[in-house]
Write a protein that holds these residues in place. Sequence first.
Motif, PDB file in Angstrom:
ATOM      1  N   UNK A  56      -0.098  -8.979  -4.222  1.00  0.00           N
ATOM      2  CA  UNK A  56       0.055  -8.229  -5.467  1.00  0.00           C
ATOM      3  C   UNK A  56      -0.678  -6.902  -5.358  1.00  0.00           C
ATOM      4  N   UNK A  57      -0.140  -5.883  -6.030  1.00  0.00           N
ATOM      5  CA  UNK A  57      -0.804  -4.577  -6.100  1.00  0.00           C
ATOM      6  C   UNK A  57      -0.676  -4.054  -7.522  1.00  0.00           C
ATOM      7  N   UNK A  58      -1.482  -3.045  -7.842  1.00  0.00           N
ATOM      8  CA  UNK A  58      -1.426  -2.428  -9.162  1.00  0.00           C
ATOM      9  C   UNK A  58      -0.755  -1.072  -9.105  1.00  0.00           C
ATOM     10  N   UNK A  59       0.212  -0.935  -8.181  1.00  0.00           N
ATOM     11  CA  UNK A  59       0.925   0.326  -8.022  1.00  0.00           C
ATOM     12  C   UNK A  59       1.972   0.548  -9.088  1.00  0.00           C
ATOM     13  N   UNK A  60       2.952   1.381  -8.745  1.00  0.00           N
ATOM     14  CA  UNK A  60       3.926   1.778  -9.760  1.00  0.00           C
ATOM     15  C   UNK A  60       4.910   0.669 -10.096  1.00  0.00           C
ATOM     16  N   UNK A 114       0.829  -1.211   0.000  1.00  0.00           N
ATOM     17  CA  UNK A 114       0.000   0.000   0.000  1.00  0.00           C
ATOM     18  C   UNK A 114       0.862   1.259   0.000  1.00  0.00           C
ATOM     19  N   UNK A 115       1.864   1.299   0.909  1.00  0.00           N
ATOM     20  CA  UNK A 115       2.665   2.518   1.048  1.00  0.00           C
ATOM     21  C   UNK A 115       3.546   2.785  -0.161  1.00  0.00           C
ATOM     22  N   UNK A 116       4.203   1.740  -0.670  1.00  0.00           N
ATOM     23  CA  UNK A 116       5.170   1.949  -1.752  1.00  0.00           C
ATOM     24  C   UNK A 116       4.618   1.573  -3.116  1.00  0.00           C
ATOM     25  N   UNK A 117       3.419   0.955  -3.154  1.00  0.00           N
ATOM     26  CA  UNK A 117       2.842   0.564  -4.429  1.00  0.00           C
ATOM     27  C   UNK A 117       1.658   1.435  -4.811  1.00  0.00           C
ATOM     28  N   UNK A 118       0.562   1.297  -4.047  1.00  0.00           N
ATOM     29  CA  UNK A 118      -0.672   2.017  -4.393  1.00  0.00           C
ATOM     30  C   UNK A 118      -0.513   3.521  -4.195  1.00  0.00           C
ATOM     31  N   UNK A 119       0.067   3.927  -3.054  1.00  0.00           N
ATOM     32  CA  UNK A 119       0.176   5.360  -2.785  1.00  0.00           C
ATOM     33  C   UNK A 119       1.189   6.046  -3.703  1.00  0.00           C
ATOM     34  N   UNK A 120       2.016   5.259  -4.398  1.00  0.00           N
ATOM     35  CA  UNK A 120       2.986   5.855  -5.316  1.00  0.00           C
ATOM     36  C   UNK A 120       2.514   5.898  -6.755  1.00  0.00           C
ATOM     37  N   UNK A 149      -0.830   7.042  -9.290  1.00  0.00           N
ATOM     38  CA  UNK A 149      -2.127   7.674  -9.418  1.00  0.00           C
ATOM     39  C   UNK A 149      -3.137   6.673  -9.979  1.00  0.00           C
ATOM     40  N   UNK A 150      -4.269   6.497  -9.322  1.00  0.00           N
ATOM     41  CA  UNK A 150      -5.323   5.604  -9.784  1.00  0.00           C
ATOM     42  C   UNK A 150      -5.171   4.160  -9.325  1.00  0.00           C
ATOM     43  N   UNK A 151      -4.058   3.816  -8.684  1.00  0.00           N
ATOM     44  CA  UNK A 151      -3.882   2.442  -8.199  1.00  0.00           C
ATOM     45  C   UNK A 151      -4.821   2.195  -7.027  1.00  0.00           C
TER      46      UNK A 151
END
Length: 569
Positions: free
Chosen positions: A495-499, A466-472, A474-476
């Motif tokens: 898994x995340x859809x972050x950067x 969450x901290x390094x993936x989604x919050x980094x 936009x739109x994740x």
Amino acid sequence: MIRKMYMKRFIYFFVFFLLLTLSLFFVMNRLSSKTLEENLIGASKNQLDYVKGILDGIIYEANMYGVQYAADSDVRFYQRHVIELSNYDSQMKKNDIVDRLRQTLLSSRSIESIGIYWKSEETFLSTNSTPEARLPFKDVHQRGWQIVGNSLYYFALYPYIQKSGQNEPTQYVVGVKLNTDYLKNLLKKAVNNDSSNAFFWFNSHQLWSEKEVDNNLLKAVTDMLSPQPEITLKYDYHTNSDDYYVLSGYIESIDAYLITYTQTNDFLQPIDRNRKVFFASILAVFTLGLVVIFTFYRNYYRNIRLLERKFSQVEQGNHNTRITENTDREFYSLFRSFNHMVTEIQDLFVSLKTETELRRGAELQQLQAQINPHFLYNSLFFIMSVAQFSPDSVMRMSKHLAEYYRYLTKLDRHEVTLESELQFAEHFLIIMALSKKMEYSIDLPPELSSLPLMPLIIQPVVENAIQHGIEGQQGAHRVTIDVKQTEAAITIKVSDDGKGLSLDDIRSLEARLESDTPPEGIKGVGLWNVNQRLKNTYGERSGLHFTTNDWGGLSVLLLISIPEVKGDS
């Protein structure tokens, strides 16, 4: 000392020579018996397959004749000819059909008779002119093979092919009766000597055989039968005095078994006699060997085995074991040293266990202290901001926040379950989903719910996503947790859809995690701690692995290796 060494070598040589002689003879005897039995069985299988081949030809021939006359135009229009033609012409038609049936029998020894029966007119034409010949035809309602009385028939019906959705009444029945005596004579070709016998077993209740079959053997064999038409099956049958091998071949078309059995005693008796003579001749040598071996066992081997057994108990974790028996002068010093060693090991393990418990407790307290305090602050500020206009959100946030910190504050065990760890992670995800737009899913197979797991191993990875993936990015807004089991490991994928990370960044991160010392500062310490705990607890094959997922984000794989089960050495 030299004499003792020579004596020991002699004993070893004697035991080895005795066991080698017995083993070689036993192997030769077994190989001889097995080779003879395999040759017998191979010959019997060939004969049985040969007879099955003949039967297949007979069955095909009967089927062909049944279908041929069922579709024959003269047979189909016979009743019309009887009505339309004169008595003389209709009689000639009848004679022509009967002559053709008789001509068929001239070319086949296996077919006894062929008959045609018109159901509505009760007209019957057959190569068998006896009144009883028509009786089996009256109750036929379907085509195929049937046992009637003590005879085997193949019945073909007309219309031979029923149209879809229609059920036309049967106009006439063509019956091909096989020659029972001919089939029984075939059994002679399936046996290879007077110790063998063969029989047919029909419909699980009717027996055809030229020789008498023992009822006990018949019951035992029929209980073992299996309808596998492609192969010849072998069974063993034993009585108090005799041994048999039984071969069976299933003939699917007539629902019958062709069975042969052979008594093996007569063939193996000479080999058994030689074996008895050999054992009698070496009995004296064996007796002497037992005396020598017992002497050696009593003076040396028993004490060595005792010491080996005690070492095995120590290896299995029994540090309370001591040697108090057989303290002879030759072994007294060795046994005393063993007892002293085990006492020292026991004291060492007690000390090590105490230190390990203290270290684990301190490690758990450190993990609990590492929980991000900003998470609590942000949650409380969220509660304050929505308290006036969304009491429901306040209640949900408070409930999951309470469950989250109750799990942390009461966590005093070194192992929890995978289900409880995922529930803890789910509380965290629900809290985060209340304060920001986010979706999550957790997939846990039911059979893995109670899997033991070290505490606080999943939540740091979820928090990192969450901290390094989604919050980094936009739109994740998506986080998934998938648990799977393979033969070698348990995998937990977050898994995340972050950067996400580039390939070079992933390699750099994995290199930092493999370091023996944690990264400087606080960045990456959580993942390093998780990776080290996995390796220390579950082995070097365990740990964290990183890949780029289909969303473009990062997938973190927690790999828990399943130790291989070692066989007895």
